[in-house]
Design an enzyme around this catalytic site. Sequence first.
Site, PDB file in Angstrom:
ATOM      1  N   GLY A 351       0.805  -1.210   0.000  1.00  0.00           N
ATOM      2  CA  GLY A 351       0.000   0.000   0.000  1.00  0.00           C
ATOM      3  C   GLY A 351       0.832   1.251   0.000  1.00  0.00           C
ATOM      4  O   GLY A 351       2.022   1.232   0.277  1.00  0.00           O
ATOM      5  N   GLY A 354      -0.075   8.384   2.977  1.00  0.00           N
ATOM      6  CA  GLY A 354       0.294   9.800   2.883  1.00  0.00           C
ATOM      7  C   GLY A 354       1.657  10.050   2.259  1.00  0.00           C
ATOM      8  O   GLY A 354       1.748  10.525   1.151  1.00  0.00           O
ATOM      9  N   GLY A 356       4.354   7.651   2.317  1.00  0.00           N
ATOM     10  CA  GLY A 356       5.246   6.506   2.307  1.00  0.00           C
ATOM     11  C   GLY A 356       4.658   5.344   1.554  1.00  0.00           C
ATOM     12  O   GLY A 356       3.486   5.318   1.206  1.00  0.00           O
ATOM     13  N   LYS A 372       7.760   0.465   6.292  1.00  0.00           N
ATOM     14  CA  LYS A 372       7.280   1.754   5.817  1.00  0.00           C
ATOM     15  C   LYS A 372       8.475   2.522   5.294  1.00  0.00           C
ATOM     16  O   LYS A 372       9.468   2.687   5.977  1.00  0.00           O
ATOM     17  CB  LYS A 372       6.625   2.486   6.989  1.00  0.00           C
ATOM     18  CG  LYS A 372       5.938   3.764   6.613  1.00  0.00           C
ATOM     19  CD  LYS A 372       5.143   4.229   7.817  1.00  0.00           C
ATOM     20  CE  LYS A 372       4.826   5.688   7.734  1.00  0.00           C
ATOM     21  NZ  LYS A 372       4.183   6.166   8.947  1.00  0.00           N
ATOM     22  N   ASP A 469      -2.919  12.142  15.639  1.00  0.00           N
ATOM     23  CA  ASP A 469      -3.713  11.839  14.445  1.00  0.00           C
ATOM     24  C   ASP A 469      -4.547  10.582  14.698  1.00  0.00           C
ATOM     25  O   ASP A 469      -4.468   9.606  13.960  1.00  0.00           O
ATOM     26  CB  ASP A 469      -2.798  11.673  13.239  1.00  0.00           C
ATOM     27  CG  ASP A 469      -3.553  11.749  11.908  1.00  0.00           C
ATOM     28  OD1 ASP A 469      -4.749  12.126  11.930  1.00  0.00           O
ATOM     29  OD2 ASP A 469      -2.964  11.429  10.870  1.00  0.00           O
TER      30      ASP A 469
END
Length: 674
Positions: A351, A354, A356, A372, A469
């Site tokens: 995937g 944002g 990475g 990541k 977040d």
Amino acid sequence: MEVRVLQVGLGLLFLLAAQHAPAVAIPSPQCQKMCGNVEIEYPFGIGENCSLTSDFNVSCQVIDGITKPFIDKAEVLNISLTNGTMRMLNHIASTCYNTSSRSMDFSRYGGLNARGSAYRFSDTQNKFTVIGCNTLAFIYDSNGTGYQSGMDYYRAGFAKGFNTSQIWNFSRCSYAVLMESAAFNFSTAYITTNKFNNTFSGRVPTILDWAIRNGTMSCPVATRNESGTYACLSSNSDCVNSTNGPGYICNCSKGYEGNPYLPGGCKDVNECNQSPCPSRGGICHNEVGRYRCSCTTGRKFSKQNNTCDLDNGLIIGVTIGFLVLVIFSCSGYMLNSYTPQTTTIRVELIGKEGYGTVYKGIIKDKMHVAIKRCTLISERQKKEFGQEMLILSQINHKNIVKLVGCCLEVEVPMLVYEFIPNGTLYELIHGKNRALQISFSTLLRIAHEAAEGLNFLHSYASPPIIHGDVKTANILLDENYMAKVADFGASILAPSDEEQYVTMVQGTCGYLDPEYMQTCQLTDKSDVYSFGVILLEVLTGQVPLKLEGDETQRSLSSNFLSAMKENNVDALLVSHVKGKESTELIRGLAELAKQCLNMCGVNRPTMKEVVDELGRLRKLALHPWVRITNTESESLLDGPSSTGFEIDVATTTGYPTQEGDNAPMNPNSSYYAR
Ligand SMILES: *[C@@H]1O[C@H](CO)[C@@H](O)[C@H](O)[C@H]1NC(C)=O
Ligand SMILES: *[C@@H]1O[C@H](CO)[C@@H](O)[C@H](O)[C@H]1NC(C)=O
Ligand SMILES: *[C@@H]1O[C@H](CO)[C@@H](O)[C@H](O)[C@H]1NC(C)=O
Ligand SMILES: *[C@@H]1O[C@H](CO)[C@@H](O)[C@H](O)[C@H]1NC(C)=O
Ligand SMILES: *[C@@H]1O[C@H](CO)[C@@H](O)[C@H](O)[C@H]1NC(C)=O
Ligand SMILES: *[C@@H]1O[C@H](CO)[C@@H](O)[C@H](O)[C@H]1NC(C)=O
Ligand SMILES: *[C@@H]1O[C@H](CO)[C@@H](O)[C@H](O)[C@H]1NC(C)=O
Ligand SMILES: *[C@@H]1O[C@H](CO)[C@@H](O)[C@H](O)[C@H]1NC(C)=O
Ligand SMILES: *[C@@H]1O[C@H](CO)[C@@H](O)[C@H](O)[C@H]1NC(C)=O
Ligand SMILES: *[C@@H]1O[C@H](CO)[C@@H](O)[C@H](O)[C@H]1NC(C)=O
Ligand SMILES: *[C@@H]1O[C@H](CO)[C@@H](O)[C@H](O)[C@H]1NC(C)=O
Ligand SMILES: *[C@@H]1O[C@H](CO)[C@@H](O)[C@H](O)[C@H]1NC(C)=O
């Protein structure tokens, strides 16, 4: 011949002695240092034995009661030792209409002669500037060529033969001069009045480049000092070739300032006065010619980022770092399979988020990891990565995604996490398969676990760690659908000083604490607010922010709060909750969400209180007839599948399990008993 012409006009002459006076080793301390408000520094000097050579001999004169420095006949405005430049006033050449002869008067030529001297007209900071109507001016050097580098002589004049009968009465004079480009600002009044000529009474600033010029001697020869005339007498000084003509100037070495032409003239700069070290935890030490930064105990200095970072948790990174380095030095070409000699590592792209790319890696056919990796790495993103690593490496909790390694030595930093196979709470609530009946009690358990993770974050350290977040998309689900709070890119250790309060808004729309938007002050209560939005998603099955539809109905939290006011929460509830769950549970959850969404942070409950209340409500759902106290509720906060209210994972066929996901991850690394 030319000299005679110049003397006729207003041109200024440098009539410099052809032979140089012998170099003066050191000027006497009695030498005058100021002339008017201009500082005269060696090699320049006023009077006998004060200047290096006669070229730098400054005479200090009083004109109309004002003291001014002159070199030959040119008034000096500034001298820069480091740039090797001098600003002086240069006479303007002009031609004016003579009403009695009815023609232009061409007698006022302009020019400057610095031949054989230390001075050259700057070819970068001056422009040949001409003002007038029906006019053509020219500039040339002693060889008849135009304006160029290395010029030590110029003449300016005007072409004859233009018919000025139409313009003489409003633009009588034309002007031409080589002048400092930065000093010129065109004004239309220059055409019709004599304002241009009058600003400096017939003169304008011009930049001259000066240097130590003895024949063609430049740095390589001069520094050998064979004739004993090398002018850079200070230690810690450097020779710099003149950029305009032959010769050199002297500069103090980096970290020093002062006068390089005098013995001991270059003094150490106290760099610490400019506060070059990290403001947070940094200590500046001035050393001779340089400075050094260190950090207060408990922090580690990062030279690259000039920061003082908390110094802990780096050991894991080192041990796994090498392994990851092996993977990623080749990551460019091995998205699917890569087989080094010793271990088998499979990596697949799973995937992009944002900033990475997330890969799934399987190490030695056993250990599943998520990696990541930043795609576009800016300094801020690097900082965020470092932040995330630093925070996560300190934390070990069953509801917080675990960092197993990191790799900061490569160009783009990478973080390696335990692999969490079952997607996010967001997908579970809003995803394609949301039609599937996920039992409400499961959603509630996941929310409860996420709250526990956040509570741990808030209570783990002092100052507390703030996630920053919190949203359903950042709550990952492991193979047993246990919650794992993830993505600490926006996290901060709660600020201990004012300046840290001003951080960029990083949260996600729909979840953002409205108070934070106003105060820019991220607190643990900002996470509580965002968690309140998660509770609403669980209750209503709706997304926090709808992009289409009635503008007043877009925000889930405001819809909910107004429904609460009108006592009409039922209308918002997700279908399988409506009427099926006990009213007391729903009312309790709605009330808790409302408290979390309080506009005023101090009135919101703490994460600990949220955890306790959720625990109480969950028990209520199980045994509605029993009143359970908070202390008892602890016994139910155990792992998944030990209590009757878990859904059976096998029924969630709508959540495709990825290849290899069925194999449990290293159980020891997945669970951590506190
Ligand atoms: C300048 O230096 C010369 C030679 O050292 C010396 O004879 C003379 O007196 C000095 N003049 C002044 C004004 O100091
Ligand atoms: C500098 O100029 C002054 C007069 O302006 C003169 O008396 C003196 O001898 C000159 N010195 C040198 C070194 O040329
Ligand atoms: C040059 O001198 C003028 C006055 O003599 C002063 O106002 C100006 O700041 C000086 N400029 C520099 C660059 O030193
Ligand atoms: C020296 O040059 C730099 C760069 O061109 C300029 O910013 C600075 O003002 C100059 N200094 C002086 C004293 O002229
Ligand atoms: C104008 O021209 C006349 C005659 O040629 C001359 O005598 C006079 O000096 C000139 N005036 C100026 C201001 O140059
Ligand atoms: C002008 O000519 C002389 C000799 O003819 C030469 O040495 C000098 O470099 C020339 N100057 C320029 C600026 O070209
Ligand atoms: C200058 O121009 C005017 C009108 O344009 C004309 O009458 C006059 O003869 C011209 N003078 C010369 C010398 O050409
Ligand atoms: C300037 O003189 C010309 C003719 O000599 C005339 O046509 C014009 O109107 C005058 N302009 C001004 C502003 O006096
Ligand atoms: C320019 O100004 C100088 C000094 O004030 C003066 O002598 C000269 O006549 C002026 N020139 C013109 C064309 O106005
Ligand atoms: C110029 O250099 C020569 C040697 O190349 C030296 O003898 C002489 O003293 C120097 N002149 C000055 C003023 O430095
Ligand atoms: C200075 O100029 C000389 C001659 O042009 C050249 O050989 C030398 O490399 C230059 N030195 C520097 C430091 O630029
Ligand atoms: C410091 O710089 C390194 C290398 O660019 C980066 O990986 C790391 O995240 C930075 N650390 C912080 C705290 O900004």
